[in-house]
Design an enzyme around this catalytic site. Structure first.
Site, short mmCIF file in Angstrom:
data_model
loop_
_atom_site.label_atom_id
_atom_site.label_comp_id
_atom_site.label_asym_id
_atom_site.label_seq_id
_atom_site.Cartn_x
_atom_site.Cartn_y
_atom_site.Cartn_z
N SER A 1 1.48 -4.11 -0.03
CA SER A 1 0.77 -2.88 -0.35
C SER A 1 0.90 -2.63 -1.85
O SER A 1 0.85 -3.56 -2.64
CB SER A 1 1.35 -1.73 0.48
OG SER A 1 0.70 -0.51 0.18
N TYR B 1 -8.86 2.08 -3.65
CA TYR B 1 -7.71 1.17 -3.63
C TYR B 1 -6.53 1.86 -2.96
O TYR B 1 -5.85 1.26 -2.12
CB TYR B 1 -7.35 0.77 -5.06
CG TYR B 1 -6.21 -0.21 -5.16
CD1 TYR B 1 -6.33 -1.52 -4.67
CD2 TYR B 1 -5.01 0.15 -5.76
CE1 TYR B 1 -5.29 -2.42 -4.75
CE2 TYR B 1 -3.95 -0.75 -5.86
CZ TYR B 1 -4.10 -2.03 -5.35
OH TYR B 1 -3.05 -2.92 -5.44
N LYS C 1 -4.42 0.60 0.36
CA LYS C 1 -3.00 0.29 0.29
C LYS C 1 -2.17 1.19 1.21
O LYS C 1 -1.16 0.74 1.76
CB LYS C 1 -2.52 0.39 -1.15
CG LYS C 1 -3.13 -0.64 -2.12
CD LYS C 1 -2.64 -2.05 -1.85
CE LYS C 1 -3.58 -2.91 -1.09
NZ LYS C 1 -3.05 -4.31 -0.89
#
Length: 322
Positions: free
Chosen positions: A156, A183, A187
């Site tokens: 992650s 993003y 994650k």
């Protein structure tokens, strides 16, 4: 005596004295950066590594030294996997299941970062579709191959602090697209996926964890604008100064890959299972600043009910139940 590792530990330091002979490990994203280094050090310590990559020719070039450096019975073979195509994901997973050989560890390392707005082959927003949904289908399809005592390690990022997942609008159909928010969502999804996978599989001795590798100058930042990294570092260091911390330091690729191999083979299963790791240790929950200098994982990323909801939404999106 147990050795304590930290932010500057390298893959070889973490695995010093560790014999991985007989272990079989799958690593996604072995055409550059962290994936190549992770595969290299595992093969050098005796593991039989299966490296997955979208571009096999690029992966062949990138892993030539890693394959040459395999030792103690270690090896590195490559398979094709395009996480932005569920057709590719399912074909790759089906081939592995048909082969039938088990894995001790699966390291879901591949990913994209801050891409322009776009969609995967199946119509998912690029970052969420590639970083989360591609791995979600792939890992679940090969879950039966992860041997008892094995682990899933999801790479992650501290970028998860930029945003929780949005289960009502995962494809930015109603929300203005922001590359870093996208993003962050993907994650966070990597962490929540590990939380729920761990809950579902720990009864058979398979544990799952997620991690932040650290800030490393790799190809992952190729979509950022010229000067954007420099401006970001200025902001990070200004924040660090207000917190009384030293300026940001890039990690080397070997330091960035260290937490992956630590979480896979060194950290205790009950310690890392269902948790988030960084700098070769389990991280604590923080509600503090977003920046990537200070450690910590957001509370929403470890919430078990949130993880179940993401799992259900992911199944709905890919049209497959696990």
């Amino acid at each position: 005596m147990t050795t304590t590792f930290g932010a500057t530990s390298t893959t070889d330091e973490v695995l010093q004295g560790v014999d991985l002979s007989g272990k079989r490990v799958l690593v996604t994203g072995v055409s550059a950066g962290l994936g190549v280094e992770t595969a290299r050090t595992l093969a050098a310590h005796g593991a039989k590594v299966v490296g997955a990559a979208r571009d096999l020719a690029k992966a062949e070039r990138a892993t030539s030294e890693a394959r040459a450096g395999a030792a103690n019975g270690g090896s590195l073979e490559l398979i094709e996997l395009d996480l932005a195509s569920l057709k590719s994901v399912r074909a790759c997973a089906d081939a592995l299941v048909a082969d039938g050989r088990p894995f001790d560890v699966v390291i879901a390392n591949a990913g994209v970062m801050r891409t322009p707005f776009g969609h995967t082959e199946d119509g998912f927003e690029t970052q969420f579709g590639t970083n989360h949904l591609g791995h979600f289908v792939f890992v679940n399809r090969i879950a039966s191959l992860i041997a008892p005592g094995g682990r899933l390690v999801n790479v992650s990022s501290a970028g998860h602090r930029y945003s929780d997942v949005d289960l009502d609008d995962p494809n930015f159909e109603r929300t203005p697209y922001e590359p870093m928010v996208s993003y962050g969502r993907s994650k966070t999804a990597n962490i929540l996926f590990a939380v729920e996978f761990d809950r579902r599989h720990k009864s058979r001795g398979v544990r799952a964890t997620a991690l932040h590798p650290g800030g490393i100058p790799t190809e992952l930042a190729r979509h950022m604008e010229p000067g954007e990294i420099e401006r970001m570092l200025e902001q990070i260091n200004a924040q660090a100064a207000t917190e009384g911390q030293p300026p940001f330091q890039w990690k080397t690729v070997s330091q960035g890959s260290a937490t992956s191999v630590w979480a896979a083979f060194v950290g205790q299963a009950d310690e890392v299972g269902g948790r988030y790791c960084e700098n070769c240790h389990v991280s604590s929950v923080t509600d503090g600043t977003i920046g990537i200098i200070s450690e910590g994982v957001r509370r929403y990323a470890l919430d078990p009910e949130h993880a179940k909801a993401l799992w259900a939404k992911s199944e709905e999106m890919v049209g497959e139940r696990f």
